[in-house]
Design a protein around this motif. Structure first.
Motif, PDB file in Angstrom:
ATOM      1  N   MET A 299       0.800  -1.222   0.000  1.00 59.88           N
ATOM      2  CA  MET A 299       0.000   0.000   0.000  1.00 59.88           C
ATOM      3  C   MET A 299       0.835   1.275   0.000  1.00 59.88           C
ATOM      4  O   MET A 299       0.319   2.343  -0.304  1.00 59.88           O
ATOM      5  N   LYS A 300       2.135   1.164   0.322  1.00 56.87           N
ATOM      6  CA  LYS A 300       2.935   2.371   0.534  1.00 56.87           C
ATOM      7  C   LYS A 300       3.051   3.207  -0.731  1.00 56.87           C
ATOM      8  O   LYS A 300       2.816   4.428  -0.711  1.00 56.87           O
ATOM      9  N   ASP A 301       3.411   2.584  -1.857  1.00 53.15           N
ATOM     10  CA  ASP A 301       3.598   3.340  -3.103  1.00 53.15           C
ATOM     11  C   ASP A 301       2.281   3.929  -3.609  1.00 53.15           C
ATOM     12  O   ASP A 301       2.253   5.056  -4.118  1.00 53.15           O
ATOM     13  N   ILE A 302       1.190   3.189  -3.455  1.00 48.75           N
ATOM     14  CA  ILE A 302      -0.104   3.696  -3.925  1.00 48.75           C
ATOM     15  C   ILE A 302      -0.554   4.893  -3.086  1.00 48.75           C
ATOM     16  O   ILE A 302      -1.050   5.888  -3.619  1.00 48.75           O
ATOM     17  N   ILE A 303      -0.366   4.809  -1.769  1.00 46.87           N
ATOM     18  CA  ILE A 303      -0.751   5.924  -0.902  1.00 46.87           C
ATOM     19  C   ILE A 303       0.089   7.158  -1.206  1.00 46.87           C
ATOM     20  O   ILE A 303      -0.424   8.287  -1.259  1.00 46.87           O
ATOM     21  N   GLU A 304       1.402   6.962  -1.407  1.00 48.52           N
ATOM     22  CA  GLU A 304       2.260   8.101  -1.720  1.00 48.52           C
ATOM     23  C   GLU A 304       1.873   8.741  -3.039  1.00 48.52           C
ATOM     24  O   GLU A 304       1.886   9.965  -3.190  1.00 48.52           O
ATOM     25  N   TYR A 305       1.480   7.924  -4.033  1.00 47.84           N
ATOM     26  CA  TYR A 305       1.086   8.485  -5.322  1.00 47.84           C
ATOM     27  C   TYR A 305      -0.236   9.240  -5.217  1.00 47.84           C
ATOM     28  O   TYR A 305      -0.392  10.323  -5.793  1.00 47.84           O
ATOM     29  N   LEU A 306      -1.205   8.684  -4.489  1.00 46.97           N
ATOM     30  CA  LEU A 306      -2.484   9.367  -4.348  1.00 46.97           C
ATOM     31  C   LEU A 306      -2.384  10.616  -3.486  1.00 46.97           C
ATOM     32  O   LEU A 306      -3.128  11.583  -3.684  1.00 46.97           O
TER      33      LEU A 306
END
Length: 422
Positions: A299-306
């Protein structure tokens, strides 16, 4: 690489419309800007300026990460799934660049705020005695056959603690050690230039001597009492009170440890706190191994992108995250996955996955279902993580109760054949 949006608007207009020689530059730029603003909204004009700058400065946009400082919500608009028309075309063209959007701050206001914070000083009132200006000293002494020791605990008005343990190299009685503890504490506070002091001790005899409630009949006690009173006169204000032994446990522990140590050896004894036991507690079901997945790895990369629009440095991984992010959204700081027919699905971390599987499999309403049924039940309850089926199957295989009470087939795998004896 930082570019201002207002400069993009002017540069985009100049690049798209060449300047005639017979007109003045300022008049022509203002006229063209007014004409453009009638055909585009403010958001579309900002997106058009960004797209035009990306076309003119394409080598720079491809070679460097670009940070956009703007007061417009460009990131949310360009990443909406329901874009249409020219905004959709511009969003597709801009997604090939690693553009990061940040709010445009006031530089002058921030410099002034930092200056005021750095050079501001609050005046200290010395005339009126405040409760916060009092220091607290807790003392205790211990006299044993192995030696004598003193424990001091000094607390500042702001809450800081200073601990000190003193080993006495001479033989002393219990009352003498209590007096030595008070004198050592007073010397420590005077070295720190303390003006107001509260002294707490669990010795009723010493406190009563200083408060003139008891009379010191022994000559040695009289000498100690006179020295304590002379030292207390160096403070602006002071008080001494008798407390229970349970309220003076830290100073008592320091004095006891110091009195038990040998005299001729200097021993440094650090004290550590072990928060967890050395052995792990047995659980009802053996869960998934902790090294198989990170707590927030997927989830880390998706949260950072959003949240900020940042992507991993690797191009393939960045493209993968950009595609996956269209099916996720952030609601009050939590990541949710868009479902096709049902409500949003709450995305879980590794620690939360173990708790949800345990509750659904063997909780109050658990029925020890199989791996596929357990994964489907977690999905229907509104949860999601990428390896749902695999983790559910692994969890069921390692369940102790499922292994013990599962139905055992007694039928042979094939038809038995009779043979005659020799």
């Amino acid at each position: 690489m930082y570019l201002a949006v207002s400069e993009w608007a002017i540069s985009a207009v100049l690049f798209r419309c060449p300047l005639p020689k017979e007109q003045k530059p300022i008049y022509y730029i203002s006229r063209v800007l007014a004409d453009v603003e009638t055909r585009y909204s403010k958001m579309e004009l900002t997106a058009l300026a960004l797209r035009s700058a990306a076309q003119k400065l394409r080598p720079y946009f491809q070679a460097h990460p670009v940070v956009v400082l703007t007061d417009q919500p460009l990131h949310n608009i360009l990443h909406k799934p329901d874009l249409t028309g020219r905004m959709l075309q511009w969003a597709i063209e801009l997604r090939e660049f690693g553009i990061e959007f940040q709010p445009r701050l006031s530089i002058k206001g921030q410099v002034m705020a930092d200056f005021v914070l750095e050079y501001s000083r609050r005046p200290v009132q010395h005339n009126e005695p405040s409760e916060k200006q009092w220091w607290t000293l807790r003392v205790d002494g211990a006299s044993r056959s192995s030696g004598s020791g003193v424990g001091l605990l000094l607390q500042s008005p702001t809450g800081e603690h200073l601990e000190q343990a003193i080993r006495l190299g001479f033989h002393a009685s219990n009352n003498e050690v209590e007096y030595e503890a008070i004198l050592s504490g007073l010397d420590l506070t005077l070295a720190l230039s303390v003006a107001r002091l509260r002294v707490y001790s669990d010795s009723q005899l010493v406190v009563s001597h200083v408060q003139n409630e008891y009379e010191a009949k022994d000559e040695r006690m009289t000498q100690y009492l006179n020295k304590v009173k002379d030292t207390l006169q160096q403070f602006t204000e002071w008080t001494i009170e008798k407390i229970r032994r349970t309220e003076n446990s830290r100073a008592d522990a320091l004095a006891g440890i110091t009195a038990s140590l040998p005299t001729k050896e200097a021993i440094l004894l650090p004290i550590y706190v072990q928060a967890k036991p050395s052995i792990t507690e047995a659980s009802t079901c053996n869960a998934i191994k902790a090294n198989e997945t990170d707590d927030e790895g997927w989830m880390k990369d998706i949260i950072e992108y959003l949240r900020t629009g940042t992507l991993p440095e690797e191009s393939k991984q960045g493209h993968k995250i950009r595609v996956q992010a269209t099916r996720f959204t952030l609601v009050e700081g939590h990541l949710y996955k868009r479902s096709f027919t049902g409500p949003y699905l709450r995305c879980l971390k590794h620690s939360e996955v173990l708790y949800v599987l345990a509750e659904l499999h063997e909780g109050v309403c658990g029925n020890h279902a199989g791996g596929r049924s357990l994964a489907h039940r977690a999905h229907s309850q509104g949860y999601y993580w990428p390896t749902m089926k695999k983790d559910a199957a692994t969890y069921v295989k390692k369940c102790d109760k499922c292994q013990r009470h599962a139905p055992i087939p007694h039928m042979p795998s094939e038809e038995l054949k009779t043979i005659s004896g020799p």
